[in-house]
Design an enzyme around this catalytic site. Structure first.
Site, mmCIF file in Angstrom:
data_model
loop_
_atom_site.group_PDB
_atom_site.id
_atom_site.type_symbol
_atom_site.label_atom_id
_atom_site.label_comp_id
_atom_site.label_asym_id
_atom_site.label_seq_id
_atom_site.Cartn_x
_atom_site.Cartn_y
_atom_site.Cartn_z
ATOM 1 N N GLY A 8 0.796 -1.239 0.000
ATOM 2 C CA GLY A 8 0.000 0.000 0.000
ATOM 3 C C GLY A 8 0.822 1.279 0.000
ATOM 4 O O GLY A 8 0.256 2.369 -0.059
ATOM 5 N N THR A 133 -0.666 -9.151 -13.310
ATOM 6 C CA THR A 133 -0.422 -8.344 -14.509
ATOM 7 C C THR A 133 -0.789 -9.099 -15.784
ATOM 8 O O THR A 133 -0.764 -10.334 -15.797
ATOM 9 C CB THR A 133 1.081 -7.985 -14.559
ATOM 10 O OG1 THR A 133 1.411 -7.498 -15.848
ATOM 11 C CG2 THR A 133 1.966 -9.201 -14.321
ATOM 12 N N ASP A 134 -1.063 -8.368 -16.847
ATOM 13 C CA ASP A 134 -1.315 -9.019 -18.141
ATOM 14 C C ASP A 134 -0.026 -9.551 -18.757
ATOM 15 O O ASP A 134 -0.069 -10.303 -19.735
ATOM 16 C CB ASP A 134 -2.011 -8.053 -19.116
ATOM 17 C CG ASP A 134 -1.176 -6.827 -19.471
ATOM 18 O OD1 ASP A 134 -0.108 -6.624 -18.859
ATOM 19 O OD2 ASP A 134 -1.589 -6.057 -20.362
ATOM 20 N N GLU A 135 1.128 -9.169 -18.181
ATOM 21 C CA GLU A 135 2.407 -9.597 -18.774
ATOM 22 C C GLU A 135 2.605 -11.103 -18.644
ATOM 23 O O GLU A 135 3.439 -11.681 -19.344
ATOM 24 C CB GLU A 135 3.564 -8.815 -18.146
ATOM 25 C CG GLU A 135 3.390 -7.321 -18.338
ATOM 26 C CD GLU A 135 4.610 -6.483 -18.018
ATOM 27 O OE1 GLU A 135 5.738 -6.999 -18.077
ATOM 28 O OE2 GLU A 135 4.420 -5.288 -17.712
ATOM 29 N N TYR A 158 10.360 -10.782 -14.305
ATOM 30 C CA TYR A 158 9.210 -10.200 -13.591
ATOM 31 C C TYR A 158 7.935 -10.962 -13.915
ATOM 32 O O TYR A 158 7.233 -11.441 -13.027
ATOM 33 C CB TYR A 158 9.051 -8.718 -13.958
ATOM 34 C CG TYR A 158 7.691 -8.152 -13.597
ATOM 35 C CD1 TYR A 158 7.291 -8.038 -12.271
ATOM 36 C CD2 TYR A 158 6.782 -7.756 -14.602
ATOM 37 C CE1 TYR A 158 6.024 -7.539 -11.938
ATOM 38 C CE2 TYR A 158 5.531 -7.257 -14.284
ATOM 39 C CZ TYR A 158 5.157 -7.151 -12.941
ATOM 40 O OH TYR A 158 3.912 -6.671 -12.630
ATOM 41 N N LYS A 162 5.512 -13.376 -11.565
ATOM 42 C CA LYS A 162 4.081 -13.100 -11.337
ATOM 43 C C LYS A 162 3.237 -14.291 -11.800
ATOM 44 O O LYS A 162 2.247 -14.651 -11.166
ATOM 45 C CB LYS A 162 3.642 -11.829 -12.081
ATOM 46 C CG LYS A 162 4.206 -10.532 -11.544
ATOM 47 C CD LYS A 162 3.787 -10.204 -10.120
ATOM 48 C CE LYS A 162 2.321 -9.868 -9.976
ATOM 49 N NZ LYS A 162 1.990 -9.387 -8.606
HETATM 50 P P1 NAD Z 1 5.259 -0.653 -6.965
HETATM 51 O O1 NAD Z 1 6.632 -1.161 -7.275
HETATM 52 O O2 NAD Z 1 4.956 0.787 -7.193
HETATM 53 O O3 NAD Z 1 4.907 -0.952 -5.437
HETATM 54 C C1 NAD Z 1 5.192 -2.174 -4.826
HETATM 55 C C2 NAD Z 1 5.066 -1.996 -3.318
HETATM 56 O O4 NAD Z 1 5.316 -3.276 -2.701
HETATM 57 C C3 NAD Z 1 6.080 -1.007 -2.734
HETATM 58 O O5 NAD Z 1 5.444 -0.144 -1.816
HETATM 59 C C4 NAD Z 1 7.090 -1.901 -2.030
HETATM 60 O O6 NAD Z 1 7.678 -1.285 -0.888
HETATM 61 C C5 NAD Z 1 6.226 -3.089 -1.630
HETATM 62 N N1 NAD Z 1 7.020 -4.325 -1.484
HETATM 63 C C6 NAD Z 1 7.936 -4.825 -2.352
HETATM 64 N N2 NAD Z 1 8.477 -5.954 -1.835
HETATM 65 C C7 NAD Z 1 7.857 -6.175 -0.643
HETATM 66 C C8 NAD Z 1 7.961 -7.182 0.343
HETATM 67 N N3 NAD Z 1 8.839 -8.191 0.211
HETATM 68 N N4 NAD Z 1 7.171 -7.114 1.436
HETATM 69 C C9 NAD Z 1 6.290 -6.088 1.587
HETATM 70 N N5 NAD Z 1 6.159 -5.092 0.708
HETATM 71 C C10 NAD Z 1 6.937 -5.134 -0.402
HETATM 72 O O7 NAD Z 1 4.268 -1.587 -7.785
HETATM 73 P P2 NAD Z 1 2.852 -1.259 -8.417
HETATM 74 O O8 NAD Z 1 3.058 -0.750 -9.793
HETATM 75 O O9 NAD Z 1 2.050 -0.467 -7.458
HETATM 76 O O10 NAD Z 1 2.249 -2.734 -8.558
HETATM 77 C C11 NAD Z 1 1.430 -3.285 -7.516
HETATM 78 C C12 NAD Z 1 0.952 -4.646 -7.955
HETATM 79 O O11 NAD Z 1 0.202 -4.544 -9.161
HETATM 80 C C13 NAD Z 1 2.065 -5.629 -8.253
HETATM 81 O O12 NAD Z 1 1.685 -6.903 -7.768
HETATM 82 C C14 NAD Z 1 2.181 -5.623 -9.763
HETATM 83 O O13 NAD Z 1 2.678 -6.861 -10.242
HETATM 84 C C15 NAD Z 1 0.738 -5.404 -10.156
HETATM 85 N N6 NAD Z 1 0.525 -4.727 -11.452
HETATM 86 C C16 NAD Z 1 1.167 -3.574 -11.771
HETATM 87 C C17 NAD Z 1 0.904 -2.936 -12.985
HETATM 88 C C18 NAD Z 1 1.559 -1.639 -13.360
HETATM 89 O O14 NAD Z 1 1.367 -1.124 -14.470
HETATM 90 N N7 NAD Z 1 2.326 -0.981 -12.486
HETATM 91 C C19 NAD Z 1 -0.028 -3.475 -13.868
HETATM 92 C C20 NAD Z 1 -0.682 -4.661 -13.497
HETATM 93 C C21 NAD Z 1 -0.405 -5.267 -12.288
HETATM 94 P P1 TYD Z 2 7.533 0.165 -18.360
HETATM 95 O O1 TYD Z 2 6.967 1.441 -17.823
HETATM 96 O O2 TYD Z 2 8.836 -0.318 -17.806
HETATM 97 O O3 TYD Z 2 6.390 -0.945 -18.202
HETATM 98 P P2 TYD Z 2 6.355 -2.487 -18.725
HETATM 99 O O4 TYD Z 2 7.713 -2.890 -19.132
HETATM 100 O O5 TYD Z 2 5.893 -3.209 -17.504
HETATM 101 O O6 TYD Z 2 5.374 -2.499 -19.848
HETATM 102 O O7 TYD Z 2 7.701 0.301 -19.921
HETATM 103 C C1 TYD Z 2 6.600 0.570 -20.767
HETATM 104 C C2 TYD Z 2 7.097 0.479 -22.200
HETATM 105 O O8 TYD Z 2 8.007 1.554 -22.437
HETATM 106 C C3 TYD Z 2 7.868 -0.796 -22.502
HETATM 107 O O9 TYD Z 2 7.563 -1.210 -23.826
HETATM 108 C C4 TYD Z 2 9.326 -0.376 -22.402
HETATM 109 C C5 TYD Z 2 9.299 1.079 -22.827
HETATM 110 N N1 TYD Z 2 10.289 1.980 -22.184
HETATM 111 C C6 TYD Z 2 11.060 2.840 -22.990
HETATM 112 O O10 TYD Z 2 10.940 2.845 -24.237
HETATM 113 N N2 TYD Z 2 11.924 3.693 -22.368
HETATM 114 C C7 TYD Z 2 12.089 3.711 -21.014
HETATM 115 O O11 TYD Z 2 12.937 4.488 -20.503
HETATM 116 C C8 TYD Z 2 11.294 2.830 -20.205
HETATM 117 C C9 TYD Z 2 11.435 2.818 -18.709
HETATM 118 C C10 TYD Z 2 10.403 1.989 -20.853
#
Ligand code: NAD
Ligand code: TYD
Length: 353
Positions: A8, A133-135, A158, A162
């Site tokens: 959070g 994630t969709d990844e 990553y 996941k």
């Molecule tokens: P983020 O990296 O911004 O935040 C992750 C948080 O988890 C941080 O606050 C970190 O301190 C905490 N954390 C990491 N390791 C930990 C541990 N061992 N114990 C307790 N806390 C820990 O990530 P986000 O972008 O907010 O993603 C949150 C979730 O959503 C993840 O599970 C990610 O896989 C998923 N997700 C993210 C995206 C995206 O676009 N960012 C899309 C789909 C799903």
């Molecule tokens: P990112 O934000 O790392 O998300 P994800 O890899 O989880 O999709 O990257 C989004 C897209 O942008 C991905 O195709 C990689 C590209 N990218 C760049 O072209 N330049 C950058 O500096 C970064 C961080 C990402």
């Protein structure tokens, strides 16, 4: 309603915490290790709210997690804590396996012990939402969308970690009957996004007149969702999602990376004309190893079955986001101690003698 949220202090987790405390009036326990990506400044506007509590703990620490669950007695657990950055996973996969796989395993086991101890009504009502994630589905070619039935085919450490955690969550329902729901969402963007990710990195670099590094030729496609739309979706899925099911979350906003960066440059030209034209900062750089070509989500199941719909489209959301970064340097400025903006995720070339 008492909800334990892991992660959070991160980007999406903090949006979930803010939504649950401020919009829903739920009691929330935020459990976060505060890694480089976590900061309590993201939940500053709830920190004095009587419905909000914080515990600094590692999700791999079974004793700490068990104690937190036993004393807070959640009706729901929303599990978001993870290592989340693909580029970091390329050069440091161990943290991803530990937190995403072993940490999720620990969360599931601690939740199972608690769930089994509940009386029948509490047991019936309890839910565990595993956020993913969709990844995990890998890469799409020009056509098609990710559906809930798309086979898993992860490309990066990553997404592989996941995928492993999603399989654990599913198995805990099939084997132990645990009331778990899984969500798989596309790329999020919006306020409080750690500036190593594409969109905040480009905004801040443009503001500072630094190069905007576009990987490869910039034609990779991501499907962008405003983070607050995701937070609402997660609340709905935790509340009404069917046990053992997966729900894909996405806003039908596919964009090529180069078009995202150009849009940010145009907005920066309007909002911060001093650095005009910001497009001149665009620099094509070496591609990411294992770079997925295209992600795109079919969110029909979530829309039809649970009635969720994205409120922002990319044009409205990106404008809000650029404005937010320009107005909130107090938030992202200090985070540079954790990340200086340099390129992550390149493999060193080994030359054979
Ligand atoms: P983020 O990296 O911004 O935040 C992750 C948080 O988890 C941080 O606050 C970190 O301190 C905490 N954390 C990491 N390791 C930990 C541990 N061992 N114990 C307790 N806390 C820990 O990530 P986000 O972008 O907010 O993603 C949150 C979730 O959503 C993840 O599970 C990610 O896989 C998923 N997700 C993210 C995206 C995206 O676009 N960012 C899309 C789909 C799903
Ligand atoms: P990112 O934000 O790392 O998300 P994800 O890899 O989880 O999709 O990257 C989004 C897209 O942008 C991905 O195709 C990689 C590209 N990218 C760049 O072209 N330049 C950058 O500096 C970064 C961080 C990402």
């Amino acid at each position: 309603m008492r909800v334990l949220v892991t992660g959070g202090a991160g980007f999406i987790g903090s949006a979930v915490v803010r939504h649950l405390v401020l919009e829903k009036g739920y009691e929330v326990l935020n459990v976060d290790k505060l890694t480089y990506a976590g900061t309590l400044t993201s939940v500053k506007n709830v920190e004095t709210n009587p419905f909000y509590r914080f515990l600094q703990a590692d999700i791999c620490d079974g004793q700490a997690i068990s104690a937190a669950i036993s004393s807070f007695r959640p009706d729901r657990i929303m599990h978001l804590a993870a290592e989340s950055h693909v580029d970091r996973s390329i050069t440091g996969a161990r943290d991803f396996v530990e937190t995403n796989v072993l940490g999720t395993f620990t969360m599931l086991e601690c939740a199972r012990a608690y769930w089994q101890s509940l009386e029948p009504a509490g047991k019936e009502a309890f839910r565990f939402l595993h956020v993913s994630t969709d990844e995990v589905y890998g890469s799409l070619s020009e056509d098609g969308l990710f559906e809930e039935t798309t086979p898993y085919d992860p490309s990066s450490p990553y997404s592989a970690s996941k995928a492993a955690s999603d399989h654990l969550a599913k198995a805990w329902t099939r084997t132990y009957g645990m009331p778990i729901v899984v969500s798989n969402c596309s790329n999020n963007y919006g306020p409080f996004h750690f500036p190593e990710k594409l969109i905040p990195l480009m905004i801040i670099s443009a503001l500072e007149g630094k190069p905007l590094p576009v990987y490869g030729n910039g034609v990779n496609i991501r499907d962008w969702l405003f983070v607050e739309d995701h937070a609402r979706a997660l609340d709905i899925i935790a509340e009404r999602g069917r046990i053992g099911e997966t729900y894909n979350v996405g806003g039908r906003n596919e964009r090529r990376n180069i078009d995202v960066v150009k849009r940010i440059c145009t907005l920066m030209d309007e909002l911060h004309p001093a650095g005009k034209p910001h497009e001149s900062l665009i620099t094509y750089v070496q591609d990411r190893p294992g770079h997925d070509a295209r992600y795109a989500i079919d969110a029909t199941k979530l829309e039809n079955e649970l009635g969720w719909k994205a409120q922002e489209n990319f044009d409205t959301g990106i404008e809000k986001t650029v404005k937010w970064y320009l107005e909130n340097e107090w938030w992202w400025g200090p985070l540079r101690q954790n990340y200086d903006g340099s390129r992550l995720g390149l493999l060193k070339t080994v030359t054979q003698k």
